[in-house]
Design a protein around this motif. Structure first.
Motif, PDB file in Angstrom:
ATOM      1  N   ARG A  25       0.827  -1.218   0.000  1.00 39.27           N
ATOM      2  CA  ARG A  25       0.000   0.000   0.000  1.00 39.27           C
ATOM      3  C   ARG A  25       0.855   1.259   0.000  1.00 39.27           C
ATOM      4  NH1 ARG A  25      -4.750  -0.706   4.396  1.00 39.27           N
ATOM      5  NH2 ARG A  25      -5.759   0.849   3.049  1.00 39.27           N
ATOM      6  N   HIS A  42      -5.723  -7.670  -3.851  1.00 40.87           N
ATOM      7  CA  HIS A  42      -5.490  -7.217  -2.481  1.00 40.87           C
ATOM      8  C   HIS A  42      -6.124  -8.199  -1.488  1.00 40.87           C
ATOM      9  CE1 HIS A  42      -9.606  -5.682  -2.539  1.00 40.87           C
ATOM     10  NE2 HIS A  42      -9.504  -5.303  -1.277  1.00 40.87           N
ATOM     11  N   TRP A  44      -8.431  -9.092   0.479  1.00 46.61           N
ATOM     12  CA  TRP A  44      -9.790  -8.893   0.978  1.00 46.61           C
ATOM     13  C   TRP A  44     -10.270 -10.156   1.668  1.00 46.61           C
ATOM     14  CZ3 TRP A  44     -12.641 -12.621  -1.476  1.00 46.61           C
ATOM     15  CH2 TRP A  44     -12.231 -13.034  -2.749  1.00 46.61           C
ATOM     16  N   GLU A  63      -9.554  -3.258   3.884  1.00 42.89           N
ATOM     17  CA  GLU A  63     -10.380  -2.658   2.848  1.00 42.89           C
ATOM     18  C   GLU A  63      -9.672  -1.431   2.307  1.00 42.89           C
ATOM     19  OE1 GLU A  63     -14.363  -1.904   4.056  1.00 42.89           O
ATOM     20  OE2 GLU A  63     -14.880  -4.037   4.203  1.00 42.89           O
ATOM     21  N   TYR A  64      -9.740  -1.259   0.994  1.00 41.92           N
ATOM     22  CA  TYR A  64      -9.123  -0.109   0.350  1.00 41.92           C
ATOM     23  C   TYR A  64      -9.709   1.205   0.877  1.00 41.92           C
ATOM     24  CZ  TYR A  64      -6.681  -2.521  -3.540  1.00 41.92           C
ATOM     25  OH  TYR A  64      -5.829  -3.257  -4.316  1.00 41.92           O
ATOM     26  N   THR A  65      -8.891   2.249   0.768  1.00 36.70           N
ATOM     27  CA  THR A  65      -9.355   3.620   1.004  1.00 36.70           C
ATOM     28  C   THR A  65      -9.096   4.428  -0.261  1.00 36.70           C
ATOM     29  OG1 THR A  65      -7.223   4.418   1.835  1.00 36.70           O
ATOM     30  CG2 THR A  65      -8.727   3.408   3.442  1.00 36.70           C
ATOM     31  N   ASP A  68      -5.481   4.699  -1.390  1.00 30.97           N
ATOM     32  CA  ASP A  68      -4.901   3.588  -2.151  1.00 30.97           C
ATOM     33  C   ASP A  68      -5.045   3.833  -3.651  1.00 30.97           C
ATOM     34  OD1 ASP A  68      -4.038   1.618  -0.096  1.00 30.97           O
ATOM     35  OD2 ASP A  68      -6.156   1.616   0.434  1.00 30.97           O
ATOM     36  N   LYS A  72      -2.280   4.541  -6.737  1.00 27.11           N
ATOM     37  CA  LYS A  72      -2.261   3.767  -7.979  1.00 27.11           C
ATOM     38  C   LYS A  72      -2.276   4.697  -9.183  1.00 27.11           C
ATOM     39  CE  LYS A  72      -5.032   0.024  -5.877  1.00 27.11           C
ATOM     40  NZ  LYS A  72      -4.302  -1.237  -6.056  1.00 27.11           N
ATOM     41  N   GLU A  84      -8.053  -5.158 -10.832  1.00 25.66           N
ATOM     42  CA  GLU A  84      -8.255  -5.598  -9.456  1.00 25.66           C
ATOM     43  C   GLU A  84      -8.977  -6.945  -9.478  1.00 25.66           C
ATOM     44  OE1 GLU A  84      -7.258  -4.153  -6.673  1.00 25.66           O
ATOM     45  OE2 GLU A  84      -6.596  -2.201  -7.450  1.00 25.66           O
ATOM     46  N   ILE A 100     -15.423   0.418  -4.080  1.00 27.48           N
ATOM     47  CA  ILE A 100     -14.163   0.317  -4.820  1.00 27.48           C
ATOM     48  C   ILE A 100     -14.277   1.045  -6.155  1.00 27.48           C
ATOM     49  CG2 ILE A 100     -12.747  -1.313  -6.162  1.00 27.48           C
ATOM     50  CD1 ILE A 100     -12.888  -3.221  -3.823  1.00 27.48           C
TER      51      ILE A 100
END
Length: 257
Positions: A25, A42, A44, A63-65, A68, A72, A84, A100
């Motif tokens: 990350r 990722h 998850w 969990e993505y924020t 993130d 990218k 993803e 997402i």
């Protein structure tokens, strides 16, 4: 001879794969717009999964924020693709999957398409349904770049196309049907088959381009890159996975982030 990808990170024409031990990350060592493609799965955790290869995960799930996806977007070149690997939608994850897509959109990505990965004969009983698939969610950073040869315009004297069309390098399949990796042969939990990424790379990248996998796990993206003549940067923090990737790809040393 050397191309700078970030702080203390260089790659030359003879280097095919860079393996970094660190947190995927944190992309601070990678320079802006230096990556041609990101493919990553990722860690998850699907709360509905009661029988699949992610149940009782042995890795750190998160969990993505929005940060993130902003990172990218920062390291990826304009027009390039982000892929993803995500769980099939269920009553427990549909909010997160929607989130997402919104975070990606708010970070400058355009939703391109979703392609199911059907896991061959693999089946996992989750209580309500039998699951045998995950999804490849594909985004482009802004307008997709030109990868497919345009046979209608810009032909040379021999009739060969000289210009490319926007989008993937060919029509994407309705699904990828590729047998999953058996547990006894897995280097890392939830490992994906290299063949899946080999086929995917042919559509979204060109030879000698640089592919980033932020959560390398088993190194299957790296193996696919080497088999299709792409370069790769793999980031992984689990030491047991690092050892497996080194052996799998026959790497001599590991960088530390």
């Amino acid at each position: 001879k050397f191309k700078k990808l970030g702080r203390n990170l260089y790659i030359n024409k003879d280097v095919e794969c860079v393996l970094i031990e660190g947190n995927g990350r944190d992309l601070s060592i990678i320079e802006d717009k230096s990556i041609d493609c990101i493919i990553t799965d990722h860690p998850w955790q699907d709360k509905a999964n009661k029988g699949g290869n992610r149940n009782f995960a042995k890795y750190d799930c998160f969990e993505y924020t929005i940060e993130d996806f902003q990172e990218k977007a920062r390291v990826l070149k304009d027009g390039s693709f982000l892929v993803e690997v995500l769980p099939n939608e269920s009553e427990t994850n549909f909010d997160y999957l929607y989130h997402i897509k919104k975070m990606a959109q708010d970070s400058g990505f355009k939703y391109y398409c979703k392609i199911p990965w059907v896991k061959g004969t693999f089946k996992s009983n989750t209580g309500r349904v039998v699951k045998n698939r995950e999804d490849l969610m594909i985004f482009s950073k802004g307008k997709p770049r030109a990868l497919k040869w345009n046979k209608q315009r810009g032909l040379d004297e021999n009739g060969n196309p000289t210009k490319r069309m926007s989008g993937t390098n060919g029509m994407l399949p309705a699904e990828f049907n590729i047998q999953s990796v058996s547990r006894k042969n897995q280097i890392a939990q939830s490992e994906k088959p290299s063949l899946l990424f080999e086929q995917l790379l042919q559509f979204i990248t060109l030879e000698n381009e640089i592919v980033l996998d932020q959560f390398a796990g088993s190194g299957s993206v790296g193996e696919a890159c080497l088999k299709t003549n792409r370069k790769c940067i793999l980031i992984e923090k689990a030491k047991e996975c690092i050892a497996g990737i080194k052996a799998r790809l026959k790497l001599k040393e590991v960088l530390n982030a």
